[in-house]
Design a protein around this motif. Sequence first.
Motif, PDB file in Angstrom:
ATOM      1  N   LEU A   4       0.998  -1.309  -0.135  1.00  0.00           N
ATOM      2  CA  LEU A   4      -0.091   0.038   0.043  1.00  0.00           C
ATOM      3  C   LEU A   4       0.737   1.342  -0.001  1.00  0.00           C
ATOM      4  O   LEU A   4       0.525   2.413  -0.800  1.00  0.00           O
ATOM      5  CB  LEU A   4      -1.033   0.009   1.245  1.00  0.00           C
ATOM      6  CG  LEU A   4      -2.105  -1.025   1.331  1.00  0.00           C
ATOM      7  CD1 LEU A   4      -2.847  -0.949   2.452  1.00  0.00           C
ATOM      8  CD2 LEU A   4      -2.952  -0.684   0.173  1.00  0.00           C
ATOM      9  N   THR A   5       2.047   1.312   0.918  1.00  0.00           N
ATOM     10  CA  THR A   5       2.690   2.289   0.843  1.00  0.00           C
ATOM     11  C   THR A   5       3.718   2.686  -0.537  1.00  0.00           C
ATOM     12  O   THR A   5       3.726   3.848  -0.799  1.00  0.00           O
ATOM     13  CB  THR A   5       3.661   2.168   2.165  1.00  0.00           C
ATOM     14  OG1 THR A   5       3.050   1.963   3.282  1.00  0.00           O
ATOM     15  CG2 THR A   5       4.756   3.335   2.294  1.00  0.00           C
ATOM     16  N   LYS A   6       3.987   1.608  -0.953  1.00  0.00           N
ATOM     17  CA  LYS A   6       4.672   1.533  -2.234  1.00  0.00           C
ATOM     18  C   LYS A   6       3.733   2.063  -3.422  1.00  0.00           C
ATOM     19  O   LYS A   6       4.239   3.069  -4.238  1.00  0.00           O
ATOM     20  CB  LYS A   6       5.244   0.137  -2.552  1.00  0.00           C
ATOM     21  CG  LYS A   6       6.242   0.043  -4.122  1.00  0.00           C
ATOM     22  CD  LYS A   6       6.609  -1.220  -3.993  1.00  0.00           C
ATOM     23  CE  LYS A   6       7.268  -1.374  -5.444  1.00  0.00           C
ATOM     24  NZ  LYS A   6       7.775  -2.713  -5.526  1.00  0.00           N
ATOM     25  N   GLN A   7       2.622   1.731  -3.568  1.00  0.00           N
ATOM     26  CA  GLN A   7       1.785   2.224  -4.397  1.00  0.00           C
ATOM     27  C   GLN A   7       1.475   3.593  -4.277  1.00  0.00           C
ATOM     28  O   GLN A   7       1.233   4.395  -5.125  1.00  0.00           O
ATOM     29  CB  GLN A   7       0.201   1.335  -4.329  1.00  0.00           C
ATOM     30  CG  GLN A   7      -0.715   1.951  -5.302  1.00  0.00           C
ATOM     31  CD  GLN A   7      -1.988   1.010  -5.408  1.00  0.00           C
ATOM     32  OE1 GLN A   7      -1.774  -0.132  -5.932  1.00  0.00           O
ATOM     33  NE2 GLN A   7      -3.102   1.388  -4.975  1.00  0.00           N
ATOM     34  N   VAL A   8       1.147   4.256  -2.971  1.00  0.00           N
ATOM     35  CA  VAL A   8       0.902   5.349  -2.758  1.00  0.00           C
ATOM     36  C   VAL A   8       2.135   6.464  -3.124  1.00  0.00           C
ATOM     37  O   VAL A   8       2.062   7.497  -3.816  1.00  0.00           O
ATOM     38  CB  VAL A   8       0.628   5.732  -1.073  1.00  0.00           C
ATOM     39  CG1 VAL A   8       0.638   7.401  -0.847  1.00  0.00           C
ATOM     40  CG2 VAL A   8      -0.678   5.304  -0.943  1.00  0.00           C
ATOM     41  N   ALA A   9       3.180   5.866  -2.918  1.00  0.00           N
ATOM     42  CA  ALA A   9       4.584   6.563  -3.188  1.00  0.00           C
ATOM     43  C   ALA A   9       4.703   6.605  -4.870  1.00  0.00           C
ATOM     44  O   ALA A   9       5.016   7.595  -5.136  1.00  0.00           O
ATOM     45  CB  ALA A   9       5.870   6.079  -2.448  1.00  0.00           C
ATOM     46  N   GLN A  10       4.591   5.754  -5.402  1.00  0.00           N
ATOM     47  CA  GLN A  10       4.637   5.641  -6.999  1.00  0.00           C
ATOM     48  C   GLN A  10       3.490   6.256  -7.633  1.00  0.00           C
ATOM     49  O   GLN A  10       3.631   6.756  -8.787  1.00  0.00           O
ATOM     50  CB  GLN A  10       4.849   4.213  -7.383  1.00  0.00           C
ATOM     51  CG  GLN A  10       6.262   3.423  -6.795  1.00  0.00           C
ATOM     52  CD  GLN A  10       6.322   2.184  -7.389  1.00  0.00           C
ATOM     53  OE1 GLN A  10       5.446   1.627  -8.260  1.00  0.00           O
ATOM     54  NE2 GLN A  10       7.421   1.605  -7.257  1.00  0.00           N
ATOM     55  N   GLY A  11       2.408   6.407  -6.928  1.00  0.00           N
ATOM     56  CA  GLY A  11       1.308   7.152  -7.626  1.00  0.00           C
ATOM     57  C   GLY A  11       0.638   6.246  -8.858  1.00  0.00           C
ATOM     58  O   GLY A  11       0.042   6.662  -9.478  1.00  0.00           O
ATOM     59  N   GLU A  12       0.891   4.773  -8.697  1.00  0.00           N
ATOM     60  CA  GLU A  12       0.190   4.190  -9.847  1.00  0.00           C
ATOM     61  C   GLU A  12       0.010   2.744  -9.471  1.00  0.00           C
ATOM     62  O   GLU A  12       0.453   2.348  -8.117  1.00  0.00           O
ATOM     63  CB  GLU A  12       1.162   3.876 -11.069  1.00  0.00           C
ATOM     64  CG  GLU A  12       2.802   3.418 -10.724  1.00  0.00           C
ATOM     65  CD  GLU A  12       3.427   3.018 -12.078  1.00  0.00           C
ATOM     66  OE1 GLU A  12       4.413   2.419 -11.895  1.00  0.00           O
ATOM     67  OE2 GLU A  12       3.581   4.149 -12.728  1.00  0.00           O
ATOM     68  N   LEU A  13      -1.009   2.101  -9.857  1.00  0.00           N
ATOM     69  CA  LEU A  13      -1.586   0.744  -9.483  1.00  0.00           C
ATOM     70  C   LEU A  13      -0.389  -0.387  -9.424  1.00  0.00           C
ATOM     71  O   LEU A  13       0.343  -0.577 -10.534  1.00  0.00           O
ATOM     72  CB  LEU A  13      -2.678   0.237 -10.225  1.00  0.00           C
ATOM     73  CG  LEU A  13      -4.049   1.279  -9.990  1.00  0.00           C
ATOM     74  CD1 LEU A  13      -4.933   0.782 -10.757  1.00  0.00           C
ATOM     75  CD2 LEU A  13      -4.520   1.240  -8.426  1.00  0.00           C
ATOM     76  N   LEU A  14      -0.222  -1.116  -8.425  1.00  0.00           N
ATOM     77  CA  LEU A  14       0.742  -2.286  -8.425  1.00  0.00           C
ATOM     78  C   LEU A  14       0.009  -3.494  -8.924  1.00  0.00           C
ATOM     79  O   LEU A  14      -1.082  -3.829  -8.178  1.00  0.00           O
ATOM     80  CB  LEU A  14       1.467  -2.376  -6.993  1.00  0.00           C
ATOM     81  CG  LEU A  14       2.154  -1.121  -6.361  1.00  0.00           C
ATOM     82  CD1 LEU A  14       2.837  -1.656  -5.332  1.00  0.00           C
ATOM     83  CD2 LEU A  14       3.346  -0.807  -7.541  1.00  0.00           C
ATOM     84  N   GLN A  15       0.495  -4.227  -9.885  1.00  0.00           N
ATOM     85  CA  GLN A  15      -0.110  -5.377 -10.437  1.00  0.00           C
ATOM     86  C   GLN A  15      -0.312  -6.404  -8.789  1.00  0.00           C
ATOM     87  O   GLN A  15      -1.286  -7.374  -9.097  1.00  0.00           O
ATOM     88  CB  GLN A  15       0.627  -6.061 -11.206  1.00  0.00           C
ATOM     89  CG  GLN A  15       0.063  -7.173 -11.902  1.00  0.00           C
ATOM     90  CD  GLN A  15       0.636  -7.832 -13.210  1.00  0.00           C
ATOM     91  OE1 GLN A  15       1.644  -7.124 -13.732  1.00  0.00           O
ATOM     92  NE2 GLN A  15       0.125  -8.956 -13.759  1.00  0.00           N
ATOM     93  N   GLU A  16       0.873  -6.531  -8.084  1.00  0.00           N
ATOM     94  CA  GLU A  16       0.825  -7.628  -7.196  1.00  0.00           C
ATOM     95  C   GLU A  16      -0.180  -7.204  -5.797  1.00  0.00           C
ATOM     96  O   GLU A  16      -0.268  -7.878  -4.886  1.00  0.00           O
ATOM     97  CB  GLU A  16       2.290  -7.849  -6.617  1.00  0.00           C
ATOM     98  CG  GLU A  16       2.794  -6.742  -5.911  1.00  0.00           C
ATOM     99  CD  GLU A  16       3.740  -5.979  -7.045  1.00  0.00           C
ATOM    100  OE1 GLU A  16       4.743  -5.420  -6.638  1.00  0.00           O
ATOM    101  OE2 GLU A  16       3.476  -5.683  -8.121  1.00  0.00           O
ATOM    102  N   LEU A  17      -0.698  -6.000  -5.768  1.00  0.00           N
ATOM    103  CA  LEU A  17      -1.451  -5.413  -4.902  1.00  0.00           C
ATOM    104  C   LEU A  17      -2.971  -5.471  -5.226  1.00  0.00           C
ATOM    105  O   LEU A  17      -3.642  -5.248  -6.298  1.00  0.00           O
ATOM    106  CB  LEU A  17      -1.435  -4.166  -4.480  1.00  0.00           C
ATOM    107  CG  LEU A  17      -2.303  -3.452  -3.433  1.00  0.00           C
ATOM    108  CD1 LEU A  17      -1.645  -3.934  -1.856  1.00  0.00           C
ATOM    109  CD2 LEU A  17      -1.999  -2.129  -3.391  1.00  0.00           C
ATOM    110  N   ASN A  18      -3.452  -6.664  -4.411  1.00  0.00           N
ATOM    111  CA  ASN A  18      -5.061  -7.002  -4.621  1.00  0.00           C
ATOM    112  C   ASN A  18      -5.865  -6.021  -3.654  1.00  0.00           C
ATOM    113  O   ASN A  18      -5.549  -6.005  -2.495  1.00  0.00           O
ATOM    114  CB  ASN A  18      -5.293  -8.433  -4.433  1.00  0.00           C
ATOM    115  CG  ASN A  18      -4.691  -9.280  -5.551  1.00  0.00           C
ATOM    116  OD1 ASN A  18      -5.078  -9.460  -6.916  1.00  0.00           O
ATOM    117  ND2 ASN A  18      -3.467  -9.727  -5.376  1.00  0.00           N
ATOM    118  N   SER A  19      -7.102  -5.943  -3.880  1.00  0.00           N
ATOM    119  CA  SER A  19      -7.977  -5.268  -3.213  1.00  0.00           C
ATOM    120  C   SER A  19      -8.569  -6.421  -2.257  1.00  0.00           C
ATOM    121  O   SER A  19      -8.394  -7.498  -2.427  1.00  0.00           O
ATOM    122  CB  SER A  19      -9.061  -4.713  -4.039  1.00  0.00           C
ATOM    123  OG  SER A  19     -10.153  -5.565  -4.757  1.00  0.00           O
TER     124      SER A  19
END
Length: 852
Positions: A40-55
């Motif tokens: 979650l932190t990585k996605q917020v920092a990069q500002g784009e959706l991560l493929q490995e992060l599921n809802s």
Amino acid sequence: MLLLGCIKEVSDYELALSLPNGLSGFVPVTQISDAYSKLLTKQVAQGELLQELNSLPDMFSPGTLVRCIVTSIEKRDDGSRSVKLSIDPKKVNKGLSSTALAAGMLLSGSVLSVEDHGYLIDIGITGTHAFLPHQKAKNYIKAVKKGPDLKIGQNLNCLIVEVKNEGRVVCLSIDRSEVAASIATERQNWALSNLLPGLVVKARVQKVDPLGMKVTFLSYFTGIVDFMHMDPEKSMSYSPDQVVKACVLSVHPTSRAVRLTLRPPFLHAGGAPRQLPGQRLGAVLEEATVKAFYKQFGAVFELDDGTLAFARLKHLSKTRKSFKPGAFKEGCKHKCRIIDYSLMDEMCIVSLKHQIIEAQFLQYQDIHSGDVVQGKVFSLKPIGMQVKVAQGIRGLVPSLHLSDVILKQPEKKYNIGDEVKCRVLECNPGGKKLILTLKKSLIQSKLPVLSNYEDAKPGLITHGFVVCARDFGCIVKFYNDVKGLVPKNELGSEPISCPDKVFYEGQVLKVMVLKCEPQQERLLLSFRLSSRPGPEDKWKFTPKEKQEVKYQIGQIVDVKILKKKDNGLEVSILEDEDNVVAWIPTLHLSDFVATSKLLWHCLQEGDVLPGVMYLSDKGEHIILSRKSAVISAVQEEQVVRSFSEIQPGMLLTGYVRNVMPFGVFVEFPFGVTGLAPKVSMSDKFVTDTKDHFVVGQTVIAKVMSIDQEKQRVLLNLKVSECSSGDSAAESFALLNQYFKELKEIRNLLRRGDPSICELVPGKRVHLVVQDVREDGSALFSSSSVTGLTVTATRYHLGDKKVAPGEKRKAFVLHVDALTSEVYVSLREELLKQRPKRVSTQFLGLCLSACLA
């Protein structure tokens, strides 16, 4: 505190959990696991959706049991408490250490990473690496149907299969059959400091009392099973020293109190509690039987289907002072409403509070876009106003929607606690999001509600509000975030060079759909309603048109009765130099069939009838109507002028043209006709269609579907489906019209037979017995009832024996002006009653009578 919980709802940002004893809590998205929080932190920092992060909805399902720990308890603005939880293995398993791990143990884990031969699992124990082979996961993956692989952050109920290197490496299994067969034993070295909820144990009953029982397990542990967690089928058969299977529900860290359950679905690790059928939630039950009352907690009830329900103490009465314990003895019956279902207790939660039983809405799922709702102002904020619609249901009125005009100081118009009427713009039950409007023009609109692009058929006219006015035109928004474009050339009949100077944000306007592409969610609109003539240009004709069409549908005229015929009145239109003759069918004299017949009976040749509407020109006669509801519909433009204008969802006022065994044909002004099939005629079961509708009856119908090719319209006449929102206002308007017409009839009767006007139900009269019939009924006469037939049935003579010539006091039951018959009663219980003021209940009965 460690608890076993069951997932109730899953949203993108939290899990809602059902906890034991009717409690509930929430797991924020940041309390799933360390690995998930890092993504979650990585996605917020990069500002784009991560493929490995599921809802969360991709990983969790309602009905799944999970171990959790209480992280905080916060007090809300309304005084209720919010329980925040965590399912992070580091927090849940914090009492465990590497050396304490043993084969056969059951504990929580979370997927850390996906490897070639399996998964690395985070079990929250420092210095221990846990591995789950693919072979031990495939059955579980197939059963949960969440994809071909486990996902990072996914919570698992793990069984330790093997422990290596003094607990530094463990091998796990999540195979459902292996997990279900596991039982905690003394050899696994469980201690109070690391005991986990969800463990299935063998327990020995120590003591049994009405509030529950005390048990021992794992040799030296003591626990409590409360009354809600005994097996319902065995609750009366438990005895000391009996060995039972139990599941740990909660462990308190300081008091070390352990609570367990004996309910069958929890006695197999990985099991799932029974769900409540969706239609039961919110159900009102007329009679629920008290099974047991606990003065510190509440009462247990048996419902109509044999299931048990629990009502907390505060839900047994309106206030503590009004609470009467004597009313909750075993066997007493009460009216209640199912307000929730506790998955962890497998029990309905009910309330006996009148305001909850009568509440229109109980949960967000009960509310739909376009609904008109009542609420109370809860708070005023810069973004808008919070409105409390019901217990646990709040909505936001954005600043733009506080009024038809923009309010700079809303606090001067609204106060905390004010009652307000709103309309639902958008409702998202999953996200518990409710957006409302206070714009009167939207609340009072009777035009169709446009809440999805599929309903936006070309020609549809509805209300929308401007959200943007630019050089290219206006963006107009409707319900459920449906929006469309009004291009510059469709803003008006005259060119508008600067739309932003003519239209303003929040302005409510009538718009017509020109074109819609539902899949692309594109909507083209127009403010020019030229295809549908407005009231102001309805009578603008050329000289040629005036010769051909002298009167138009909807035109109001005054008429004089020329001749009374069996099925109507032949009339002449006043102030017409050509003395045009027209026809008013008897059933078009009123919206009420019975009143129509009375009016025909009372009217005489030469009488003048004002405010009659031109309805149609069929055959040799102009047809006129005096139905006030039909006249109002035409004047307010709540009509369709041709088949092409009809859209599903429309509410139209019409009248029954024919009643057939298979349904009812309804005709509307301008000649459009539709069919209401038998199944859509009434909220009650229809055996014979003629028992529900009669020819000429005024009705409000909802358009269900249309067949363009066959030019057919299917209608719905169910009262529950045909209300425009303010059913109370509609009912009282109808009732007001009914009484207005009765007054008119009374005045007409006075000129012919004034005596009948003096007789009203409830009046006491002195009569003389004229004759006693063979069937036991009696005929009466009196100077006050000259020319009327006065009858009392055998039942209404009571115990009195009457003979011709006797004088008797009687109670008027019914007066039939059409047949000049009066029905009376001599029964003492009626004669002794004091005259009562007309109540709202009586008005309701009158309304039912006039609709029948």
